[in-house]
Design a protein around this motif. Sequence first.
Motif, PDB file in Angstrom:
ATOM      1  N   GLY A  96      40.502  13.798   0.106  1.00  0.00           N
ATOM      2  CA  GLY A  96      41.287  14.437  -0.938  1.00  0.00           C
ATOM      3  C   GLY A  96      40.485  14.462  -2.230  1.00  0.00           C
ATOM      4  O   GLY A  96      39.810  13.491  -2.561  1.00  0.00           O
ATOM      5  N   PHE A  97      40.561  15.553  -2.960  1.00  0.00           N
ATOM      6  CA  PHE A  97      39.783  15.728  -4.184  1.00  0.00           C
ATOM      7  C   PHE A  97      40.700  16.071  -5.355  1.00  0.00           C
ATOM      8  O   PHE A  97      41.658  16.822  -5.205  1.00  0.00           O
ATOM      9  N   GLY A  98      40.351  15.509  -6.499  1.00  0.00           N
ATOM     10  CA  GLY A  98      41.062  15.830  -7.731  1.00  0.00           C
ATOM     11  C   GLY A  98      42.408  15.157  -7.845  1.00  0.00           C
ATOM     12  O   GLY A  98      42.850  14.426  -6.957  1.00  0.00           O
ATOM     13  N   LYS A  99      43.076  15.434  -8.965  1.00  0.00           N
ATOM     14  CA  LYS A  99      44.360  14.780  -9.244  1.00  0.00           C
ATOM     15  C   LYS A  99      45.448  15.220  -8.275  1.00  0.00           C
ATOM     16  O   LYS A  99      46.390  14.470  -8.018  1.00  0.00           O
ATOM     17  N   ASP A 100      45.307  16.408  -7.705  1.00  0.00           N
ATOM     18  CA  ASP A 100      46.297  16.898  -6.742  1.00  0.00           C
ATOM     19  C   ASP A 100      45.954  16.533  -5.301  1.00  0.00           C
ATOM     20  O   ASP A 100      46.640  16.957  -4.372  1.00  0.00           O
ATOM     21  N   ASN A 101      44.857  15.788  -5.126  1.00  0.00           N
ATOM     22  CA  ASN A 101      44.430  15.331  -3.804  1.00  0.00           C
ATOM     23  C   ASN A 101      44.242  16.503  -2.834  1.00  0.00           C
ATOM     24  O   ASN A 101      44.725  16.482  -1.711  1.00  0.00           O
ATOM     25  N   PHE A 102      43.497  17.517  -3.289  1.00  0.00           N
ATOM     26  CA  PHE A 102      43.218  18.698  -2.473  1.00  0.00           C
ATOM     27  C   PHE A 102      42.479  18.271  -1.212  1.00  0.00           C
ATOM     28  O   PHE A 102      41.390  17.704  -1.272  1.00  0.00           O
ATOM     29  N   GLY A 103      43.061  18.524  -0.049  1.00  0.00           N
ATOM     30  CA  GLY A 103      42.477  18.096   1.217  1.00  0.00           C
ATOM     31  C   GLY A 103      41.432  19.049   1.749  1.00  0.00           C
ATOM     32  O   GLY A 103      41.604  20.269   1.707  1.00  0.00           O
ATOM     33  N   SER A 104      40.337  18.468   2.242  1.00  0.00           N
ATOM     34  CA  SER A 104      39.268  19.281   2.799  1.00  0.00           C
ATOM     35  C   SER A 104      38.509  18.472   3.851  1.00  0.00           C
ATOM     36  O   SER A 104      38.372  17.255   3.719  1.00  0.00           O
ATOM     37  N   LEU A 105      38.050  19.157   4.877  1.00  0.00           N
ATOM     38  CA  LEU A 105      37.181  18.543   5.875  1.00  0.00           C
ATOM     39  C   LEU A 105      35.755  18.652   5.352  1.00  0.00           C
ATOM     40  O   LEU A 105      35.266  19.750   5.087  1.00  0.00           O
ATOM     41  N   VAL A 106      35.108  17.501   5.179  1.00  0.00           N
ATOM     42  CA  VAL A 106      33.756  17.442   4.636  1.00  0.00           C
ATOM     43  C   VAL A 106      32.779  17.269   5.790  1.00  0.00           C
ATOM     44  O   VAL A 106      33.007  16.457   6.691  1.00  0.00           O
ATOM     45  N   LYS A 107      31.696  18.030   5.759  1.00  0.00           N
ATOM     46  CA  LYS A 107      30.653  17.920   6.785  1.00  0.00           C
ATOM     47  C   LYS A 107      29.320  17.754   6.062  1.00  0.00           C
ATOM     48  O   LYS A 107      28.877  18.660   5.367  1.00  0.00           O
ATOM     49  N   ILE A 108      28.722  16.557   6.215  1.00  0.00           N
ATOM     50  CA  ILE A 108      27.474  16.232   5.536  1.00  0.00           C
ATOM     51  C   ILE A 108      26.393  15.965   6.584  1.00  0.00           C
ATOM     52  O   ILE A 108      26.539  15.061   7.409  1.00  0.00           O
ATOM     53  N   PRO A 109      25.308  16.755   6.575  1.00  0.00           N
ATOM     54  CA  PRO A 109      24.216  16.477   7.519  1.00  0.00           C
ATOM     55  C   PRO A 109      23.705  15.041   7.323  1.00  0.00           C
ATOM     56  O   PRO A 109      23.588  14.563   6.195  1.00  0.00           O
ATOM     57  N   LEU A 110      23.416  14.361   8.421  1.00  0.00           N
ATOM     58  CA  LEU A 110      22.962  12.966   8.339  1.00  0.00           C
ATOM     59  C   LEU A 110      21.717  12.821   7.480  1.00  0.00           C
ATOM     60  O   LEU A 110      21.566  11.843   6.754  1.00  0.00           O
ATOM     61  N   ASN A 111      20.821  13.801   7.539  1.00  0.00           N
ATOM     62  CA  ASN A 111      19.596  13.674   6.745  1.00  0.00           C
ATOM     63  C   ASN A 111      19.801  14.035   5.276  1.00  0.00           C
ATOM     64  O   ASN A 111      18.860  13.995   4.498  1.00  0.00           O
ATOM     65  N   SER A 112      21.029  14.337   4.883  1.00  0.00           N
ATOM     66  CA  SER A 112      21.369  14.518   3.471  1.00  0.00           C
ATOM     67  C   SER A 112      22.015  13.266   2.897  1.00  0.00           C
ATOM     68  O   SER A 112      22.342  13.216   1.716  1.00  0.00           O
ATOM     69  N   ILE A 113      22.216  12.253   3.744  1.00  0.00           N
ATOM     70  CA  ILE A 113      22.801  10.997   3.275  1.00  0.00           C
ATOM     71  C   ILE A 113      21.690  10.165   2.649  1.00  0.00           C
ATOM     72  O   ILE A 113      20.731   9.781   3.315  1.00  0.00           O
ATOM     73  N   PHE A 114      21.825   9.933   1.365  1.00  0.00           N
ATOM     74  CA  PHE A 114      20.820   9.200   0.591  1.00  0.00           C
ATOM     75  C   PHE A 114      20.998   7.692   0.750  1.00  0.00           C
ATOM     76  O   PHE A 114      20.028   6.963   0.934  1.00  0.00           O
ATOM     77  N   GLN A 115      22.237   7.215   0.698  1.00  0.00           N
ATOM     78  CA  GLN A 115      22.504   5.783   0.834  1.00  0.00           C
ATOM     79  C   GLN A 115      23.787   5.552   1.600  1.00  0.00           C
ATOM     80  O   GLN A 115      24.725   6.350   1.523  1.00  0.00           O
ATOM     81  N   ILE A 116      23.803   4.428   2.321  1.00  0.00           N
ATOM     82  CA  ILE A 116      25.031   3.893   2.894  1.00  0.00           C
ATOM     83  C   ILE A 116      25.258   2.565   2.183  1.00  0.00           C
ATOM     84  O   ILE A 116      24.339   1.741   2.089  1.00  0.00           O
ATOM     85  N   ILE A 117      26.470   2.380   1.687  1.00  0.00           N
ATOM     86  CA  ILE A 117      26.779   1.216   0.864  1.00  0.00           C
ATOM     87  C   ILE A 117      27.988   0.485   1.439  1.00  0.00           C
ATOM     88  O   ILE A 117      28.963   1.121   1.850  1.00  0.00           O
ATOM     89  N   LYS A 118      27.911  -0.836   1.428  1.00  0.00           N
ATOM     90  CA  LYS A 118      29.055  -1.670   1.815  1.00  0.00           C
ATOM     91  C   LYS A 118      29.214  -2.750   0.759  1.00  0.00           C
ATOM     92  O   LYS A 118      28.288  -3.533   0.525  1.00  0.00           O
TER      93      LYS A 118
END
Length: 156
Positions: A96-118
């Motif tokens: 969900g994005f923004g104050k209205d929690n606009f729903g969207s399916l996000v698709k991010i190529p694995l090689n575009s992932i800069f960091q994984i954080i825990k």
Amino acid sequence: MKKLKVRYKEFILVKNIMENIEIQELLQKHCKEIINSFISKDIDFSIIANISNSSFHPKLPSDLQDSLSKFSIFSLAGYTFKSAHIKDESLCFEAGFGKDNFGSLVKIPLNSIFQIIKDDNIIFINTSATFDNIVKNPKNNSMNLFKSNPNNKKFT
């Protein structure tokens, strides 16, 4: 001036390493393994991703799209985490994005992932995600197919 030349050569060397298809494939494989492990063990996490090659379905309204930076952080927890999966060498999840929690399916190529954080700890880093001209799908790159043919060695 000499120090500047040395730094430039170091930069070019690092850039050449990170643009290397084999290195990209290793990083992508490692990223995929970490994410699959976290998902299978129910461990929520966050990512920072270069969203230049990411997609949103439905598309985000222009005000929300404009509010995202080139490198955006996504927290995968709750429903977003439950929807997370890997498909076609991309991390997919609903968010969900923004104050209205606009729903969207996000698709991010694995090689575009800069960091994984825990928990504020960087678990994985992929500096090749910072290069704009990086090969985003190394396995389907026509130049790779051309180079992989032994008869084409004389041209490379």
